[in-house]
Write a protein that holds these residues in place. Sequence first.
Motif, mmCIF file in Angstrom:
data_model
loop_
_atom_site.group_PDB
_atom_site.id
_atom_site.type_symbol
_atom_site.label_atom_id
_atom_site.label_comp_id
_atom_site.label_asym_id
_atom_site.label_seq_id
_atom_site.Cartn_x
_atom_site.Cartn_y
_atom_site.Cartn_z
ATOM 1 N N HIS A 48 0.746 -1.052 -0.126
ATOM 2 C CA HIS A 48 0.206 -0.046 0.039
ATOM 3 C C HIS A 48 0.731 1.203 0.017
ATOM 4 N N PHE A 99 -4.852 -0.320 -3.102
ATOM 5 C CA PHE A 99 -6.153 -0.513 -2.170
ATOM 6 C C PHE A 99 -6.470 -1.858 -1.923
ATOM 7 N N HIS A 106 -6.888 -6.541 5.424
ATOM 8 C CA HIS A 106 -7.995 -6.252 6.596
ATOM 9 C C HIS A 106 -8.983 -7.214 6.486
ATOM 10 N N ASN A 113 -13.112 -2.487 7.394
ATOM 11 C CA ASN A 113 -12.735 -1.368 6.339
ATOM 12 C C ASN A 113 -13.165 -0.143 6.627
ATOM 13 N N MET A 114 -12.854 0.920 6.028
ATOM 14 C CA MET A 114 -13.224 2.084 5.764
ATOM 15 C C MET A 114 -13.951 2.822 7.048
ATOM 16 N N HIS A 118 -8.546 8.707 7.207
ATOM 17 C CA HIS A 118 -7.435 8.393 6.077
ATOM 18 C C HIS A 118 -8.225 7.359 4.885
ATOM 19 N N SER A 119 -9.017 6.726 5.254
ATOM 20 C CA SER A 119 -9.464 5.912 4.204
ATOM 21 C C SER A 119 -10.776 6.382 3.480
ATOM 22 N N GLY A 175 -1.638 8.787 6.510
ATOM 23 C CA GLY A 175 -1.571 7.210 6.668
ATOM 24 C C GLY A 175 -0.451 6.671 7.210
#
Length: 276
Positions: A48, A99, A106, A113-114, A118-119, A175
Amino acid sequence: MEDFKHFVVALSAAAAAGVVSIILVLRWVLYYREGLAWDGGLAEFNWHPVLLISGFIFLNGVAIIVFRLPWTWRCSKLLMKFIHAGLNVAAFICATISFVAVFDFHNNAKIPNMYSLHSWLGLAALLLFSLQIVLGVIIYLIPITPTSWKAAFMPLHVFVGRFLFGSVIAVALMGITEKLIFGLSNPKYKDSPPEATFVNVLGVLLVAYGVAVLWISTRISWKRPNDLLLHTLHASGGGEDDSRVGPSLSQLSDKTDAEVCAEVRKRSNKLDDQTN
């Protein structure tokens, strides 16, 4: 090119900051972290930051300033458009893979997730970037697009491109800071261990790269000569009477770069005389 020495200094600073940033992020994941792999673990997550910095940031920055490189001014504008689009597509592919690596890690680690800012901002930047590419290809690479549409969309295209470039750097800083806070336990991030200092330097270099690229891309005197001529005529209100000022654009396109730059200055001076 006006202020060519200054341009070389700015370009060298951008290149140095960008290349060293890629080297440092590789050093970070290979030495301080778990390396690189595609196994659903932490080593997969490390793709990433590597792909985001080398692709979404570095390649995108190159795409932004590629038109400003005087060594490319002898190339056709259409060829440079394809190079610009190709660099952006490569940046998008790198970002997309990065991504996928995060989501895969994850899901395997049972991490939601999300959930972070940042995400959210990162995904929004990727979606806007993909829309920017699609619209750019449709408007500037498809011959049937009316010239008036191209001219009308250009200011927005340029603004969004620079905005997304700066935004991605800001999200990347969020991040890597988040990764240090979560990843360092003994000693903690607040205790400034060597890894924290190392990654902080990486963040400073990313900012330096962004500043250099944006500086190069916003200097009007460093535009391709024909673009500079168009800007001069538009700003001086000489579009309608350009036949009184000098030769046509088609005639200018047959001149060398130095001759075109000289013609730009000549036209600008004549336009100033007419409006005084």
